[in-house]
Design a protein around this motif. Structure first.
Motif, PDB file in Angstrom:
ATOM      1  N   GLU A  89      -3.241   8.958  -4.331  1.00 16.94           N
ATOM      2  CA  GLU A  89      -3.177   9.936  -3.241  1.00 16.94           C
ATOM      3  C   GLU A  89      -1.932   9.718  -2.383  1.00 16.94           C
ATOM      4  N   SER A  90      -0.850   9.269  -3.043  1.00 21.69           N
ATOM      5  CA  SER A  90       0.395   9.003  -2.325  1.00 21.69           C
ATOM      6  C   SER A  90       1.059  10.302  -1.871  1.00 21.69           C
ATOM      7  N   THR A 125      -9.457   5.383  -4.409  1.00 22.69           N
ATOM      8  CA  THR A 125      -8.208   6.095  -4.151  1.00 22.69           C
ATOM      9  C   THR A 125      -7.196   5.102  -3.587  1.00 22.69           C
ATOM     10  N   TRP A 126      -5.903   5.397  -3.830  1.00 21.02           N
ATOM     11  CA  TRP A 126      -4.902   4.490  -3.286  1.00 21.02           C
ATOM     12  C   TRP A 126      -3.614   5.233  -2.928  1.00 21.02           C
ATOM     13  N   ARG A 129      -2.635   2.111   1.304  1.00 24.71           N
ATOM     14  CA  ARG A 129      -3.824   1.266   1.296  1.00 24.71           C
ATOM     15  C   ARG A 129      -4.744   1.718   0.151  1.00 24.71           C
ATOM     16  N   VAL A 130      -5.697   0.862  -0.151  1.00 24.82           N
ATOM     17  CA  VAL A 130      -6.655   1.147  -1.223  1.00 24.82           C
ATOM     18  C   VAL A 130      -8.029   1.363  -0.593  1.00 24.82           C
ATOM     19  N   ASP A 131      -8.701   2.435  -0.991  1.00 21.63           N
ATOM     20  CA  ASP A 131     -10.034   2.733  -0.462  1.00 21.63           C
ATOM     21  C   ASP A 131     -11.055   2.800  -1.588  1.00 21.63           C
ATOM     22  N   ALA A 161       0.622   1.945  -3.928  1.00 24.14           N
ATOM     23  CA  ALA A 161       0.261   0.534  -4.154  1.00 24.14           C
ATOM     24  C   ALA A 161      -0.673   0.414  -5.355  1.00 24.14           C
ATOM     25  N   THR A 162      -0.166   0.753  -6.535  1.00 20.46           N
ATOM     26  CA  THR A 162      -0.981   0.772  -7.751  1.00 20.46           C
ATOM     27  C   THR A 162      -1.535  -0.617  -8.073  1.00 20.46           C
ATOM     28  N   GLY A 163      -0.716  -1.649  -7.927  1.00 21.44           N
ATOM     29  CA  GLY A 163      -1.178  -2.999  -8.237  1.00 21.44           C
ATOM     30  C   GLY A 163      -2.325  -3.436  -7.350  1.00 21.44           C
TER      31      GLY A 163
END
Length: 627
Positions: A89-90, A125-126, A129-131, A161-163
């Motif tokens: 969701e970038s 989702t990311w 940040r990652v949620d 921030a895929t990693g």
């Protein structure tokens, strides 16, 4: 001038031809992806449309002398899968394209059999940040997952921030997966990772090393192909997918959305829900509750073995024990005698059924229409004690009123819950049950006669049958008895049939009550509609196949419904048998209701009763019967 116009026309034609060629090539590429995905879904989860011979069995389900073991009962269950869907969701995605991605994952989910015991779904989702939007334990069907994706998953924007997303998926989701579950990740992105703590290639490899199968989707030209390849499992051709634009992703949704069912056909999904096919998709799926006597041997055995497993084997047993104990704890807190009786027990049946479906998603709670067996209810096949095929609940106590020593719930092998001091199951079969005409008399009550309907159903019918079964069923610990849910299933069906008489019946009394019921977060309004239950569950009750034997005649339910009260009384002058004293005292029926019983029984059933210290004796006075 003419030459210039001709040149312009050629340019336009060539441009159009190039555009058409590119469009056709993109469509062909999208179709190729769709075909590969369709094969992938079938390999991963099998067919979402169920095979009825596997779901319900047939006469050939058991060969001569073959017993119904756990392996036989639970054979053919949908595959156990833990499925994580991760959405980028970038900022490069944008809100509109993010909604296209959401619709795409809805179509992915429709190809899996979502249930606690089959496919569990989590969504991540990311961006910067990652949620963790929701984990594996929140939803019990695809409808619930899809509803919350639409309502709860929102676009945020940011970096990529895929990693970090892969790290969360590994450490918080798949680390909790049971060993017998296949672990699958679908990850969808439109760009290259950046601004992250964890390396995506390293995290993806750790996931794959732990047995996770990763499918990676790249959308558009900004995708870093080497990174996408490193994330996807091998072989890359079957696990990495690319589409040129979000419009192509939308087209892909339409291509993969069909299950292949015939439009408007009634089909069953792999968990046994009855659905309607709409343009290749399963819609309006309902759990089907049947009269126990109409179930096949395989269905009966599967149900009984699911109850035994849930009540004796962890991790099911702890949840089972807690739920069974709630009924005892709340017995005198409004769940009986009117206040919340019908909606609370509707919720309770659903909660019990949800536990059983953690064992096998094809299980629903059956009902026992005791009115069809009213003259001799305890010779019914419900009480058979076949320990080979597991097709009945076992017999009476030994001696009557004592511990049950036959059938699948016999002592000493099966015990009640800790809240009931792990006692044996007891039964004390006695007397007869209300008949079909009594049930119809109750159903004939109008909305203006709701109090009569409720008291007739709860006190006269429900309480009486509890006491007639006797033993565990006549006390505070009644919910421990497996037959409790058969009995309450029929009571719930009667309420559902009354509601089906019209909108004013469905939206009456309980519909207007929005206060939380004891021990739950739900109000009567939350559960009043049987086709709109919590967790996006829809339920329907099949009508019994057995005819009603009244006055020497075999009659269908519709024939009885078409008769007047006086005509029914001519067939059977005593539709309601003696009402035992315990039917009033054991359930704490208030004296205000006890005093009204003679009037209510006359209005509902056309009969006179006399309340004595020991028993409510039914006595018919023919010249005062109403027509």
């Amino acid at each position: 001038m003419l030459a210039g116009c001709q040149m312009m026309i050629k340019v336009v034609i060539l441009t159009a031809a190039l555009f058409i060629a590119q469009t056709v090539a993109q469509y062909d590429s999208t179709r190729t992806v769709a075909v590969t995905l369709d094969k992938t879904f079938r390999t991963l989860s099998g067919d979402v449309v169920g095979d009825q011979s596997v779901l319900f069995g047939n006469k050939a389900s058991f060969s001569r002398g073959e017993c119904c073991t756990d392996s036989k009962a639970f054979a053919g269950h949908p595959k156990k899968i833990d499925l994580v869907i991760a959405l980028d969701e970038s900022g490069s995605v944008g809100s509109r394209n993010f909604n296209i991605m959401k619709r795409f994952i809805e179509d992915i989910i429709s190809h899996f059999v979502v249930s606690y015991s089959a496919t569990r779904v989590a969504v991540v989702t990311w961006s910067t940040r990652v949620d963790l939007e929701f984990d594996f334990n929140e939803y019990i069907n695809s409808e619930g997952v899809i509803k919350d994706i639409r309502k709860r998953v929102k676009y945020s924007g940011g970096w990529t921030a895929t990693g970090d997303a892969l790290n969360l998926i590994r450490s918080r989701l798949f680390s909790q997966s049971p060993q017998d579950a296949k672990k699958v990740l679908f990850i969808i992105t439109d760009g290259r990772s950046n601004r992250q703590t964890y390396n995506p290639t390293t995290e993806a490899q750790l996931l794959k090393d732990s047995g996770v199968e990763i499918f990676a989707f790249g959308i558009g030209k900004r995708v870093h192909d080497p990174e996408l390849t490193a994330i996807a499992s091998e072989p890359t051709k079957a696990h990495k997918f690319r589409v040129e634009t979000f419009r192509d992703l939308s087209a892909l949704s339409h291509l993969i959305g069909s299950t292949g069912c015939r439009n408007r056909a009634t089909v069953y999904d792999a968990c046994g829900r009855r659905c309607t096919c709409r343009y290749g998709k399963l819609t309006d799926c309902k759990r089907v509750r049947k009269n126990f006597l109409d179930m096949t041997d395989l269905e009966r055995c599967r149900y009984i073995r699911a109850v035994r497993r849930a009540s004796t084997v962890q991790p099911f047993k702890s949840e089972y024990d807690r739920l069974i104990g709630i009924h005892e704890q709340l017995f005198f807190t409004g769940i009986h005698n009117g206040d919340y009786f019908l909606p609370w027990h509707r919720w309770y049946i659903l909660a019990y059924e949800n536990i059983l479906r953690k064992v096998d998603c094809r299980v629903t709670v059956p009902y026992w229409d005791w009115s069809l067996d009213s003259d001799s209810p305890f010779t019914s096949d419900v009480w058979n004690a076949d320990l080979c095929k597991y097709t009945g609940l076992g017999g009476d106590g030994n001696p009557s009123g004592g511990c049950v020593t036959t059938g699948p719930f016999a002592s000493p092998g099966w015990r009640l819950t800790p809240s009931a001091q792990n006692d044996c199951l007891r039964r004390g079969h006695n007397g007869v049950a209300p008949d079909c005409t009594a049930v119809q008399d109750v159903l004939d009550a109008t909305t203006a006669e709701f109090d009569n309907f409720l008291i007739g159903l709860e006190v006269v019918l429900h309480n009486t049958v509890h006491v007639r079964i006797g033993g565990t069923m006549r006390g505070l610990e009644s919910s421990n008895a497996p037959e409790f849910f058969f009995h309450h299933g029929f009571v719930d069906k009667i309420w559902g049939d009354w509601q089906e008489k019209g909108l004013s019946y469905k939206q009456h009394e309980y519909y207007r009550n929005t206060t939380s019921m004891p021990g739950t977060i739900y109000s009567p309004r939350n559960v009043h509609d049987i086709e709109d239950q919590p967790y996006c569950v829809k339920v329907c009750y099949d009508e019994p196949k057995q005819l009603c034997r009244i006055g020497g005649r075999n009659l269908s339910i519709s024939e009885i419904a078409g008769m007047s009260l006086s005509a029914r009384l001519r067939l059977d002058p005593t539709p309601v048998p003696e009402i035992p004293q315990e039917a009033l005292t054991q359930f704490g029926v208030p004296q205000s209701i006890v005093k009204r019983l003679p009037e209510i029984c006359l209005q509902l059933f056309g009969i006179h009763i006399k309340i004595s210290s020991n028993i409510a004796v039914v006595k018919i006075t023919s010249d005062q019967q109403r027509g």
